[in-house]
Scaffold this active site. Structure first.
Site, PDB file in Angstrom:
ATOM      1  N   LYS A   9       7.982   7.165  39.105  1.00 18.78           N
ATOM      2  CA  LYS A   9       8.476   7.947  40.261  1.00 18.78           C
ATOM      3  C   LYS A   9       9.975   8.235  40.114  1.00 18.78           C
ATOM      4  O   LYS A   9      10.707   7.453  39.490  1.00 18.78           O
ATOM      5  CB  LYS A   9       8.177   7.232  41.582  1.00 18.78           C
ATOM      6  CG  LYS A   9       9.069   6.068  41.896  1.00 18.78           C
ATOM      7  CD  LYS A   9       8.987   5.675  43.378  1.00 18.78           C
ATOM      8  CE  LYS A   9      10.027   4.583  43.625  1.00 18.78           C
ATOM      9  NZ  LYS A   9      10.207   4.141  44.960  1.00 18.78           N
ATOM     10  N   LYS A  21      11.320  -5.700  42.020  1.00 17.80           N
ATOM     11  CA  LYS A  21      12.749  -5.947  42.277  1.00 17.80           C
ATOM     12  C   LYS A  21      13.189  -7.303  41.735  1.00 17.80           C
ATOM     13  O   LYS A  21      14.319  -7.461  41.299  1.00 17.80           O
ATOM     14  CB  LYS A  21      13.070  -5.825  43.770  1.00 17.80           C
ATOM     15  CG  LYS A  21      13.081  -4.379  44.236  1.00 17.80           C
ATOM     16  CD  LYS A  21      13.965  -4.173  45.448  1.00 17.80           C
ATOM     17  CE  LYS A  21      14.063  -2.700  45.806  1.00 17.80           C
ATOM     18  NZ  LYS A  21      14.699  -2.449  47.077  1.00 17.80           N
ATOM     19  N   LYS A  35      16.203   6.534  43.072  1.00 17.60           N
ATOM     20  CA  LYS A  35      17.658   6.473  43.222  1.00 17.60           C
ATOM     21  C   LYS A  35      18.272   5.551  42.189  1.00 17.60           C
ATOM     22  O   LYS A  35      19.405   5.706  41.801  1.00 17.60           O
ATOM     23  CB  LYS A  35      17.998   5.855  44.598  1.00 17.60           C
ATOM     24  CG  LYS A  35      17.696   6.715  45.766  1.00 17.60           C
ATOM     25  CD  LYS A  35      18.130   6.031  47.057  1.00 17.60           C
ATOM     26  CE  LYS A  35      16.978   5.254  47.665  1.00 17.60           C
ATOM     27  NZ  LYS A  35      17.027   5.063  49.093  1.00 17.60           N
TER      28      LYS A  35
END
Ligand code: TYM
Length: 345
Positions: free
Chosen positions: A208, A126, A211
């Protein structure tokens, strides 16, 4: 009864073990979130006392538009119910409505080492993605997550495999605290489904499904209509040998077999047998149809619930009270253990 009395909680837990899990209200929920987590939650409600949280406090570690965050949080809470979680049996609430999350989070910060947080892969990912906003909340995110779990003395935490590292640090923090103060926290166990623990991107099956993927064709969103679902599966990236076989060296097909199996309740062997004489075109269409059939009832229920504002508001109110009740019980115990002065009644 006053919230901070904590009388009778054990009785209310009905002798059941407890479960906690949560999702972020950022982005649009994907099939990965559903098959990796939400779908498993629905199966646990009779055996456990379950707490399912919309973790809006975690969401602000990344900049959010306030109106949009509020809207997404409401939609996510509604989706929990639409997916089949019975709000009479499961405690479904917003993290920001239960201040115990933040209060326990602070205490646990003082029992977590920076060396432990430095190892968290999600923080590294992140920070790379949001290089202009590497804030302290992003860094201590796993501590708040540990507080979420430990606040409810959770025995089991159903998550996808990407949350495994966060679960491990929660266990380490709980064990450390208990070794100093006695048995305060239940040590939580992760519950990661055998299949669906990691649903992969349709465009890059080594990554993966997420979102936050910028390519909308990489993910199936839970609100995608049938045509969109089928179109996305038709475009899914696969190898070219045209054999429907579950194998590590065929990541695209392996992912589709898992998705089809979960959507239809069939085992890998059954899926392979069903498509032994088919090519990728037919198989992809079948996966698309099965997933659309899985999502349609959820979407219908979601639309109905969105129109029933009073019903959802009622759940938000009563379940936040229930969550606060249990949270306060643990929090008071922890505050006493670390030496905070007793409240005068
Ligand atoms: P979040 O919001 O990223 O994801 C919610 C849940 O969905 C699972 N998941 C997946 N499972 C399979 N395949 C995928 N492609 C996939 N993508 C996501 C996640 O593993 C998760 O179970 N930090 C958490 C939220 C959280 C939490 C908690 C979870 C906060 N506090 C306490 C459990 C307990 C998160 O960001 O999940």
């Amino acid at each position: 009864m006053r919230l901070d009395e904590g009388i009778g909680c054990e009785l209310m837990l009905d002798g059941k073990k407890s479960i906690f899990s949560g999702m972020q209200a950022t982005g649009t929920l994907t099939l990965g979130n559903y098959l990796g987590a939400l779908k498993n939650w629905v199966e646990l409600e009779d055996e456990y006392q379950c707490f399912y949280c919309v973790v809006d406090m975690h969401s602000i570690t990344v900049r959010q538009d306030p109106a949009e965050l509020r809207k997404r949080a409401r939609a996510l809470l509604t989706l929990y119910i639409a997916a089949g979680l019975n709000p009479e049996k499961n405690c479904i609430y917003y993290q920001s409505h239960v201040s115990g999350h933040a209060e326990l989070g602070w205490i646990l910060n003082c029992f977590t080492y920076m060396g432990e947080l430095n190892r968290m892969t999600q923080f590294k990912d992140k920070s790379a993605k949001h290089a202009d906003n590497i804030n302290a909340g992003l860094y201590t995110y796993p501590v708040l997550m540990a507080a979420d779990i430990l606040l409810f003395q959770s025995d089991v935490v159903p998550v996808g495999s990407d949350q495994k590292q966060h679960l491990e640090i929660a266990r380490d923090i709980a064990t450390r605290f208990n070794s100093i103060y006695g048995d305060v926290f239940t040590i939580p166990e992760p519950y990661i489904g055998k299949q669906g623990a990691r649903i992969m991107s349709l465009q890059d099956p080594d990554k993966k499904m997420s979102k936050s993927d910028e390519n909308p064709n990489a993910s199936i969103y839970l609100m995608d209509d049938k045509d969109t679902v089928i179109r996305k599966f038709k475009r899914a990236v696969t190898d070219s040998d045209n054999q429907i076989r579950y194998s590590e060296d065929k990541p695209g097909i392996k992912n589709l077999i898992e998705i089809y199996g979960l959507a239809t309740g069939k085992s890998v062997a059954e899926v392979e047998a069903e498509f032994i004489n088919s090519g990728y075109g037919d198989f992809k269409l079948a996966v698309g149809e099965a997933v659309a059939d899985l999502l349609t009832p959820l979407q219908t229920r979601f639309d109905e619930l969105q129109k029933d504002k009073a019903y959802v508001d009622g759940i938000i109110k009563s379940n936040a009270e229930k969550a606060n009740y249990y949270a306060t019980k643990t929090l008071r115990k922890v505050q006493k253990k670390v030496g905070f002065p007793e409240r005068i009644r």
